[in-house]
Design an enzyme around this catalytic site. Structure first.
Site, PDB file in Angstrom:
ATOM      1  N   GLU A 285       0.833  -1.212   0.000  1.00 20.76           N
ATOM      2  CA  GLU A 285       0.000   0.000   0.000  1.00 20.76           C
ATOM      3  C   GLU A 285       0.865   1.258   0.000  1.00 20.76           C
ATOM      4  OE1 GLU A 285      -1.808  -0.437   3.836  1.00 20.76           O
ATOM      5  OE2 GLU A 285      -2.917  -2.232   3.316  1.00 20.76           O
ATOM      6  N   PRO A 286       1.686   1.478  -1.013  1.00 21.11           N
ATOM      7  CA  PRO A 286       2.522   2.684  -0.987  1.00 21.11           C
ATOM      8  C   PRO A 286       1.735   3.931  -1.350  1.00 21.11           C
ATOM      9  CG  PRO A 286       2.929   1.430  -3.002  1.00 21.11           C
ATOM     10  CD  PRO A 286       1.905   0.665  -2.221  1.00 21.11           C
ATOM     11  N   GLY A 287       2.037   5.024  -0.674  1.00 22.25           N
ATOM     12  CA  GLY A 287       1.418   6.305  -0.995  1.00 22.25           C
ATOM     13  C   GLY A 287       2.492   7.299  -1.399  1.00 22.25           C
ATOM     14  N   ARG A 288       3.131   7.876  -0.384  1.00 22.51           N
ATOM     15  CA  ARG A 288       4.153   8.911  -0.595  1.00 22.51           C
ATOM     16  C   ARG A 288       5.177   8.543  -1.674  1.00 22.51           C
ATOM     17  NH1 ARG A 288       5.722  12.278   3.592  1.00 22.51           N
ATOM     18  NH2 ARG A 288       4.749  10.779   4.990  1.00 22.51           N
ATOM     19  N   ARG A 324       2.720  20.273   5.661  1.00 25.92           N
ATOM     20  CA  ARG A 324       3.684  19.388   6.323  1.00 25.92           C
ATOM     21  C   ARG A 324       4.656  20.114   7.248  1.00 25.92           C
ATOM     22  NH1 ARG A 324       6.994  16.930   3.784  1.00 25.92           N
ATOM     23  NH2 ARG A 324       7.070  15.087   5.095  1.00 25.92           N
ATOM     24  N   TYR A 328       4.448  18.663  10.887  1.00 23.40           N
ATOM     25  CA  TYR A 328       5.513  17.723  11.282  1.00 23.40           C
ATOM     26  C   TYR A 328       6.891  18.369  11.284  1.00 23.40           C
ATOM     27  CZ  TYR A 328       1.963  14.780   8.875  1.00 23.40           C
ATOM     28  OH  TYR A 328       0.814  14.205   8.409  1.00 23.40           O
ATOM     29  N   CYS A 355      -2.666  33.641   9.300  1.00 24.55           N
ATOM     30  CA  CYS A 355      -2.430  34.282  10.595  1.00 24.55           C
ATOM     31  C   CYS A 355      -2.145  33.244  11.672  1.00 24.55           C
ATOM     32  CB  CYS A 355      -3.635  35.134  10.955  1.00 24.55           C
ATOM     33  SG  CYS A 355      -3.879  36.405   9.720  1.00 24.55           S
ATOM     34  N   TYR A 383       0.775  14.320   0.468  1.00 28.72           N
ATOM     35  CA  TYR A 383       0.331  14.938   1.721  1.00 28.72           C
ATOM     36  C   TYR A 383       0.425  16.460   1.657  1.00 28.72           C
ATOM     37  CZ  TYR A 383       0.571  10.090   3.068  1.00 28.72           C
ATOM     38  OH  TYR A 383       0.382   8.733   3.106  1.00 28.72           O
TER      39      TYR A 383
END
Ligand code: PLP
Length: 425
Positions: A285-288, A324, A328, A355, A383
């Site tokens: 299940e690869p995403g990135r 991101r 993170y 803001c 993402y």
């Protein structure tokens, strides 16, 4: 490509006479045509990333399910659907997206700790390939929902293998303290319970330990721990037709050195062979790692603002477009789209108009820019747009997919009317 690659891991990005290009398309021209902030994706990068996975599994029974939460834009999903991929989804909304993009329902797997009854019904009606169930309570609810529809739900139980993926705490998912999956030592009991339920059909087992993983060992440790369970579960006469080892492989944002997909999966297959599971169907299940470095976000410098402690480069993209860094403390490489002569480089914090002090895209970057210049924020394929919000009533960016000599608008810029449509004053 006629010009040498500019960035590690991103052969589709080049500079020609100082001007940044993606697959030979000038970012300056695309920004002029479509405005900023603008996401630009290279289809070739995605297909090359997919090809590396496929090389790793050559000759095996393997299904690659693109985890669409990384980037769920229909124009991106279509690329993977046409390439024959399956999809990993985490909501009913994502199911609607993959079906709209032409996914084969049998190649769709549904992950997530909080599936609602409505989402279960929707997925059963569509005929998805597998529910990756994440708790004992979910097993009983899914059984009920399936029986009420006169169906059997194909399931796999997500195991929490309790290994440390050595990544950011917010994107590690396979430790005891995480909300995901069923504890390793409950797994056999849970499988025995599930196998006895008439509304369920046990088809596999899965794990997913986290994201932006750059070391092989945690992956392979998780694999070994899952294989221990496969043996234990099958000793009770429950057959697991597929083994799903999740996603999570990292990409190079800034000198990161994740293992290459083909090399990692060769190692995985060696472990499976050694333990007699080489013939088993494998799901991942690869995403990135299928989209992350395919994307660049082009943004315009609105103002430069010198300060006593910091200089700020204020751009028209913000944390609502590129969440991101705020979420993170993640790093994205940032470079001017055109190389500017005669302007001295200054050390800036690159920030957006939102803001919030958390609204920054890069800190302490040396940039030779002035107002009106364009910047490219790299590694923006995963993402970013899928996490974009309307915070500060900002409209979400447009997206362009570059493929060969074509650049196709796959999402028009959102309008304020789009945003106000659902509200009643
Ligand atoms: C997010 C997620 C993935 C994909 O993770 P990446 O780090 O983007 O490869 C795969 N499986 C599950 C269950 C996920 O939640």
């Amino acid at each position: 490509m006629s010009h040498p690659s500019l960035l590690p891991g991103q052969p589709h990005v080049a500079r020609a006479e100082g001007a940044l290009q993606v697959e030979g398309q000038a970012l300056q021209a695309l920004a002029q045509q479509h405005g900023t902030p603008l996401f630009v994706y290279s289809q070739q990068w995605m297909l090359d990333a997919l090809a590396a996975y496929r090389r790793g599994f050559e000759g095996r029974d393997a299904l690659i399910c693109y985890a669409i939460k990384a980037n769920s834009s229909l124009g991106i999903l279509r690329v993977f659907a046409e390439a024959g991929c399956g999809f990993d989804i985490v909501s009913g909304g994502e199911l609607a997206r993959v079906l709209a993009a032409g996914a084969e329902p049998a190649k769709v797997i549904f992950s997530g700790v909080g599936k609602t009854r409505a989402e279960m019904r929707q997925a059963l009606a569509a005929g998805i390939g597998c529910f990756n169930v994440e708790s004992e309570a979910e097993i009983d609810v899914l059984n009920e929902v399936a029986l009420a529809l006169g169906k059997r739900a194909p399931i796999s139980v997500r195991i929490n293998p309790n290994v440390d993926p050595k990544t950011h705490p917010y994107i590690s998912t396979g430790l005891k303290g995480n909300k995901f999956g069923v504890a390793h030592d409950r797994a056999v009991a849970v499988y025995r319970h599930a196998a006895a339920l008439p509304g369920l059909e046990v088809v596999g087992i899965d794990c997913h330990i986290g994201s932006q993983i750059t070391e092989s060992d945690p992956y392979l440790d998780a694999v070994e721990r899952v294989l221990d369970l496969v043996q234990a579960i099958e000793s009770h006469g429950i057959r697991l037709h597929h083994l799903d080892f999740g996603g999570g492989l990292g990409i190079d944002y800034n000198g990161d050195t994740p293992p290459a997909a083909d090399a990692l999966w060769q190692q995985l297959l060696a472990r499976l062979d050694a333990r007699g599971f080489g013939e088993r169907r494998i799901v991942i299940e690869p995403g990135r790692s299928l989209v992350g470095n395919a994307g660049v976000c082009v943004t315009e410098v609105l103002y430069t603002k010198p300060g006593e402690e910091k200089n700020f480069c204020i751009v028209d993209a913000a944390m609502n477009d590129l969440p991101r860094p705020a979420m993170y403390q993640a790093f994205h490489r940032i470079e001017p789209v055109l190389r500017r002569e005669g302007v001295a480089a200054v050390r800036y914090d690159v920030v957006g108009p939102v803001c919030e002090s958390g609204d920054w895209l890069g800190r302490d970057r040396d940039l030779a820019v002035q107002a009106g210049d364009l910047l490219a924020v790299f590694s923006a394929g995963a993402y970013c747009m899928s996490m974009a919000s309307n915070y500060n009533t900002r409209t979400r960016a447009a997206e362009v997919l570059v493929h060969g000599d074509k650049a196709t608008l796959i999402r028009r810029r959102e309008t304020i009317e789009d945003q106000l449509r659902t509200e009643m004053p």
